[in-house]
Motif scaffolding. Structure first.
Motif, PDB file in Angstrom:
ATOM      1  N   GLU A   1       0.867  -1.188   0.000  1.00 54.75           N
ATOM      2  CA  GLU A   1       0.000   0.000   0.000  1.00 54.75           C
ATOM      3  C   GLU A   1       0.893   1.224   0.000  1.00 54.75           C
ATOM      4  OE1 GLU A   1      -2.487   2.579  -0.108  1.00 54.75           O
ATOM      5  OE2 GLU A   1      -3.738   0.968   0.721  1.00 54.75           O
TER       6      GLU A   1
ATOM      7  N   SER B   1      -2.691   4.254   5.704  1.00 55.16           N
ATOM      8  CA  SER B   1      -3.569   3.108   5.436  1.00 55.16           C
ATOM      9  C   SER B   1      -2.847   1.799   5.718  1.00 55.16           C
ATOM     10  CB  SER B   1      -4.044   3.135   3.979  1.00 55.16           C
ATOM     11  OG  SER B   1      -4.842   4.269   3.733  1.00 55.16           O
TER      12      SER B   1
ATOM     13  N   LYS C   1     -12.453  -0.963   0.318  1.00 54.89           N
ATOM     14  CA  LYS C   1     -12.149  -0.163   1.499  1.00 54.89           C
ATOM     15  C   LYS C   1     -13.396   0.609   1.929  1.00 54.89           C
ATOM     16  CE  LYS C   1      -7.384   0.781   0.006  1.00 54.89           C
ATOM     17  NZ  LYS C   1      -6.449   1.858  -0.383  1.00 54.89           N
ATOM     18  N   PRO C   2     -13.494   1.030   3.177  1.00 56.20           N
ATOM     19  CA  PRO C   2     -12.563   0.797   4.286  1.00 56.20           C
ATOM     20  C   PRO C   2     -12.631  -0.638   4.789  1.00 56.20           C
ATOM     21  CG  PRO C   2     -14.486   1.973   5.054  1.00 56.20           C
ATOM     22  CD  PRO C   2     -14.622   1.902   3.566  1.00 56.20           C
TER      23      PRO C   2
ATOM     24  N   TYR D   1     -13.955   7.763   4.461  1.00 59.24           N
ATOM     25  CA  TYR D   1     -13.129   7.423   3.294  1.00 59.24           C
ATOM     26  C   TYR D   1     -13.345   8.441   2.177  1.00 59.24           C
ATOM     27  CZ  TYR D   1     -10.835   4.794  -0.367  1.00 59.24           C
ATOM     28  OH  TYR D   1      -9.989   4.429  -1.376  1.00 59.24           O
TER      29      TYR D   1
END
Length: 443
Positions: A8, A13, A102-103, A335
């Protein structure tokens, strides 16, 4: 204990995800980009890889393909902020075992892990110089402004019916943004202007959806040996940039192949998100649209131009995906807010913003998840980013000139209510904007 490799590029994150695994006693390896991941995967052979879809240098699709080509049995879960079906299918086709949005919550992640691990634990410039035609300032000209498909006819003659293509001249460079059907007219104009002089433009591809590449087979300078064309872009979801551009010119679709075009065509797949074309600095950013799609910001001594031809705001999209669960809704809002803040930062104080405004606000409520923007979201973004001039772009093929006029008026009213000094126009074929002496002037 089992080992997980987290790939990532966003450090925060990555830290948050690592904490989830740490609580479950996993051994954790971390990588900030896909190239490091491949090396670590071969060296440590982790049971599981969690890989972000959109990263500089090497994206999630490439990671999956590379590891599978090396016969690595490691289970791979692609994580993404987007839930487009084409992304999910492309990830699985590339070799991913699962795809989650995500999340990330541990409960959801654990279910996926148990499913995939049932027996384990929870730019260099061209060699030759560009022709010396340096204008007194930076010029932007629209050659194609439409989205999805060309729509010629009397109802679109005002704004134009060709698909995405913009010409930028700055610092002695000819930079072309996308190769939609408008590229044909640009090619004719360039040949008429330069005559027997060589033409050496640089083409930046935002993504390889057909409305952004369909003009390339009809680009007249590519059929002259005196010319060269440098094509820059990022690998697509299913194939390399060169493969995607070549396929539309295979025998079944076109009588001349890309490799048979007489000019020198150099196709370069970008790995970094910052590069330069001559003296023009370019910054790229992944945007919210199915597949691999980027927006570009060009920085010249006369000002900056941001080009986001296809982009959907995360706000309603993430809320629609979250359902009715209050906790999920809160995560979705967080997000979406973070993603928008990053985009505002990318666009901050740009002189010209050319951005996907395909839908009215009413239309967008029925097309959430299609990958395009709407009036109020675009104006709000421009206001927060403090841009100087906003161009509505990627006009819907069903929108006639009158509809686009109405969208411009709606956008201007929103700006007026905000009290901010932002000029608003709709991109129109043939229109020119000059950046220089501290102002963006339309012609």
């Amino acid at each position: 204990m089992p080992t997980v490799l987290l790939i990532e590029d966003d450090a925060e994150s990555r830290r948050t995800t690592a904490e989830l695994f740490a609580r479950e006693q996993w051994t954790i390896l971390e990588a900030g980009d896909g190239e490091s991941d491949i090396r670590l995967a071969l060296e440590h052979k982790p049971e599981l890889i969690l890989c972000d879809l959109l990263m500089p240098r090497t994206n999630g699709f490439q990671v999956c393909r590379s590891l599978r080509q090396l016969s690595q049995p490691t289970k791979i879960i692609i994580i993404s902020g987007r839930d487009y079906g084409v992304d999910r299918m492309s990830a699985i086709d590339a070799g991913a075992d699962e795809y989650i949005v995500k999340p990330i919550r541990w409960e959801k992640l654990r279910e996926v892990i148990e499913r995939v691990l049932p027996h384990g634990s929870d730019g260099a410039s061209p060699d030759k110089p560009v022709p010396q035609f340096i204008p007194p300032s930076t010029r932007v000209k629209f050659w194609g402004v439409r989205g999805s498909i060309p729509v010629p006819g009397s109802s679109t003659v005002g704004y134009g019916g060709n698909t995405s293509c913009i010409e930028v001249r700055a610092e002695g460079e000819i930079i072309i943004l996308d190769a939609g059907s408008g590229l044909r007219e640009l090619g004719i104009a360039l040949e008429a202007e330069f005559g027997e002089q060589p033409i050496r433009p640089t083409l930046l591809i935002s993504h390889t959806h057909w409305d952004h590449i369909q003009g390339l087979p009809f680009f007249l300078p590519a059929y002259k040996k005196k010319n060269s064309l440098r094509v820059l872009g990022y690998e697509g979801a299913k194939a390399s940039l060169a493969t995607a551009l070549s396929r539309q010119m295979e025998t079944s679709f076109f009588p001349i192949s890309l490799s048979d075009m007489p000019s020198a065509i150099l196709i370069e797949e970008l790995k970094e998100m910052e590069f330069s074309v001559g003296k023009v600095q370019v910054v790229a950013r992944f945007v919210n649209h199915p597949g691999i799609c980027v927006g570009y910001r060009l920085i010249t001594r006369n000002g900056s131009i941001a080009y986001l031809p296809d982009n959907e705001p995360y706000d309603l999209l993430k809320l629609a995906q979250a359902g009715d669960d209050p906790a999920e809704l809160e995560r979705a809002r967080a997000y979406a807010s973070d993603a928008r803040s990053q985009l505002v930062k990318f666009l901050h104080a740009t002189d010209i913003l050319i951005i996907d405004t395909q839908y009215t606000d009413e239309e967008y409520t029925k097309k959430v998840g299609w990958g395009h923007g709407s009036i109020s979201s675009v104006v709000s973004l421009a206001i927060d980013a403090q841009v100087r001039k906003l161009f509505l772009f990627h006009h819907d093929p069903t929108h006639d000139d009158r509809t686009v006029d109405e969208m411009v008026e709606s956008a201007r009213m929103l700006v007026l209510e905000s009290g901010k000094p932002i000029e608003v126009e709709a991109a129109r074929e043939g229109a020119e904007i000059w950046l220089g002496a501290g102002a963006a002037v339309s012609a």
